[in-house]
Design an enzyme around this catalytic site. Sequence first.
Site, mmCIF file in Angstrom:
data_model
loop_
_atom_site.group_PDB
_atom_site.id
_atom_site.type_symbol
_atom_site.label_atom_id
_atom_site.label_comp_id
_atom_site.label_asym_id
_atom_site.label_seq_id
_atom_site.Cartn_x
_atom_site.Cartn_y
_atom_site.Cartn_z
ATOM 1 N N THR A 83 0.506 -1.255 0.018
ATOM 2 C CA THR A 83 -0.166 -0.117 -0.047
ATOM 3 C C THR A 83 1.118 1.725 -0.185
ATOM 4 O O THR A 83 1.977 0.919 0.611
ATOM 5 C CB THR A 83 -0.714 -0.273 0.996
ATOM 6 O OG1 THR A 83 -1.399 1.071 1.862
ATOM 7 C CG2 THR A 83 -0.095 -0.512 2.424
ATOM 8 N N CYS A 197 -1.790 4.826 -5.092
ATOM 9 C CA CYS A 197 -2.301 4.111 -4.885
ATOM 10 C C CYS A 197 -2.511 2.842 -5.140
ATOM 11 O O CYS A 197 -2.827 2.912 -6.309
ATOM 12 C CB CYS A 197 -4.034 5.034 -3.830
ATOM 13 S SG CYS A 197 -4.628 3.581 -3.135
#
Length: 232
Positions: A83, A197
């Site tokens: 992430t 992202c």
Amino acid sequence: MKTIGLLGGMSWESTRSYYDKINQLVNQRLGGFHSAKIVMISVDFAEIEAMQQKGDWQGAGILLSECGQKLEQAGADVLLICTNTMHLVAEQVQQAVSIPLLHIGDVTGAYLNQLGHQKSGLLGTCFTMEQDFYKQRIEDKYKVSMLTPNADERQTVHNIIYQELVQGQIKDCSRAEYLKIIAKLADNGAQSVVLGCTEIGLLVKQSDSQLPLLDTTELHCQAAVNFALSMS
């Protein structure tokens, strides 16, 4: 082949992409029945998201550091936090383990340098777009100016990530919103846009935009495979 440690679950939708891409890349490189050596811990994202909302980054760092230690104990030779946002605690995690952590910002910055881009747009959560741990790292280490959307657009990008993408919802109307924002970044001089992202690549593809889109999940996976298959 070295063993790749994946610290995932943030969200599991994008972590699945990591697992798929890494195995695909290893098989492309080695052929036959080859696949990657992977150990993985997948956290409950609800716990992490609650800490994000409270600003409890220290607590999140402790949790992910403990997971990193477990991955090292399980035989991982390298660690990936799957992430972008949680790289806010990357230094804390790195200090907790003795194996290298492949920082997604470094992988992205190095690729921007390869492209020769001096100005790039950045999309991600508000944490990633507004705090220094990511964009400032790229600007300082790789000398690439990172452009972000305006405040309203940043909130739109953030809301789509948390209300749709992490729950596996892919909507055409949201893709259209992202493409409008990407077009404005291009108008402001961006030579490319970093999809900062790991879920954004599920929504927006290179075929959707004339501007180069850098899928950080793809770049992170490529770096992991390069490490795993290196001779050193």
